[in-house]
Write a protein that holds these residues in place. Structure first.
Motif, short mmCIF file in Angstrom:
data_model
loop_
_atom_site.label_atom_id
_atom_site.label_comp_id
_atom_site.label_asym_id
_atom_site.label_seq_id
_atom_site.Cartn_x
_atom_site.Cartn_y
_atom_site.Cartn_z
N UNK A 1 36.06 29.43 15.63
CA UNK A 1 34.67 29.30 16.09
C UNK A 1 34.36 30.46 17.02
N UNK A 2 33.20 31.08 16.81
CA UNK A 2 32.79 32.21 17.64
C UNK A 2 31.56 31.89 18.48
N UNK A 3 31.49 32.54 19.64
CA UNK A 3 30.24 32.65 20.40
C UNK A 3 29.87 34.13 20.34
N UNK A 4 28.97 34.47 19.44
CA UNK A 4 28.68 35.89 19.22
C UNK A 4 29.93 36.57 18.68
N UNK A 5 30.36 37.64 19.37
CA UNK A 5 31.55 38.38 18.93
C UNK A 5 32.83 37.83 19.55
N UNK A 6 32.69 36.84 20.42
CA UNK A 6 33.87 36.29 21.10
C UNK A 6 34.43 35.13 20.31
N UNK A 7 35.72 35.20 19.99
CA UNK A 7 36.38 34.13 19.26
C UNK A 7 36.85 33.07 20.27
N UNK A 8 36.13 31.95 20.29
CA UNK A 8 36.42 30.89 21.26
C UNK A 8 37.54 29.98 20.79
N UNK A 9 37.60 29.73 19.48
CA UNK A 9 38.66 28.91 18.88
C UNK A 9 39.36 29.76 17.85
N UNK A 10 40.68 29.86 17.98
CA UNK A 10 41.44 30.86 17.21
C UNK A 10 42.43 30.22 16.24
N UNK A 11 41.90 29.57 15.23
CA UNK A 11 42.77 29.07 14.17
C UNK A 11 43.59 27.85 14.54
N UNK A 12 42.96 26.89 15.21
CA UNK A 12 43.72 25.69 15.60
C UNK A 12 43.80 24.68 14.46
N UNK A 13 44.90 23.95 14.41
CA UNK A 13 45.10 22.87 13.44
C UNK A 13 45.70 21.68 14.18
N UNK A 14 45.13 20.49 13.96
CA UNK A 14 45.71 19.28 14.52
C UNK A 14 45.15 18.08 13.77
#
Length: 237
Positions: A10-23
């Motif tokens: 998940x991104x906020x603009x160009x910032x990746x806030x969530x980086x490939x999480x799995x649970x």
């Protein structure tokens, strides 16, 4: 498995806030996400509710892909949320706030049952049914927010920082009620900075740091992990 999150980004603009999480969140469980401010906990819950768009990855609820489903459709399917900061309708009464939680429903008899359930869980709300929520304390507003989420009769209840800003006595009360809600059959995914309380309650837990899950395990297991103790529970490595 009630909820499966796979490689979520998940991104906020160009910032990746969530980086490939799995649970995963097993049905009937309490699952906790803990971490510092800015770790991505609230963003994760907003994404699960449909309030943040997904850049990539999937969200599967009860076997169905809901990654791109509208928020109100997720509520209909059984996902309810008590948001960070409570998000109460402060100009409305307690009863009106609770009624708003049932806005996607038309089963009047069952709605009445759930209203009584909310009042049983939170007797103070029954006492103040006609009080305007903006005139209530933070703890009382938190009760309204959780009660409102329950009025949708969710199978999965998302709780975002339910203890934020509350006195220690009220924190204990809120967590006791969350346990009771789970004992009654509602699956809970809780995001919480109060890691000690969250891990005590949780069957499963995940530690988020800068948008990544860095540790996972049972609640008691993580509570005993030296690195988790040092970072979040005030212990020493």
């Amino acid at each position: 498995m009630l909820l499966e999150v796979k490689d979520l980004r998940v991104n906020y603009g160009h910032i990746e806030a969530i980086r490939g999480i799995s649970f995963e969140v097993p049905e009937g469980s309490v699952t906790a996400l803990i971490g510092a401010n800015g770790a991505g906990k609230t963003t994760t819950l907003k994404t699960l509710s449909g309030l943040r768009p997904v850049r990539s990855g999937t969200v599967v609820f009860d076997g169905a892909d809901i990654t791109n489903l509208a928020p109100y459709e997720r509520v209909k399917r059984g996902i309810g949320q008590s948001p960070e900061g409570r998000g109460c309708f402060v100009g409305m009464t307690v009863r009106e706030n609770l009624d708003m939680g049932a806005y996607v429903r038309n089963d009047k008899a069952a709605i009445a049952e759930d209203l009584e359930r909310a009042f049983t869980l939170f007797p103070r709300l029954k006492e103040r049914e006609k009080q305007v929520v903006g005139s209530m304390s933070g703890g009382e507003q938190q009760m309204v927010a959780i009660g409102r989420a329950l009025m949708a009769r969710p199978r999965l209840l998302l709780l975002d920082e339910p203890s934020m800003g509350l006195a220690p006595k009220l924190i204990q009360q809120i967590f006791s009620i969350v346990k009771e809600i789970n004992d009654q059959g509602t699956t809970v995914l809780i995001v919480e900075q109060n890691a000690a309380q969250a891990l005590k309650l949780a069957h499963h837990a995940h530690v988020l740091e800068t948008g990544e899950i860095v540790r996972s395990g049972g609640g008691q297991e993580l509570a005993g992990d030296p690195a988790v103790k040092a970072a979040y529970l005030g212990g020493d490595v």
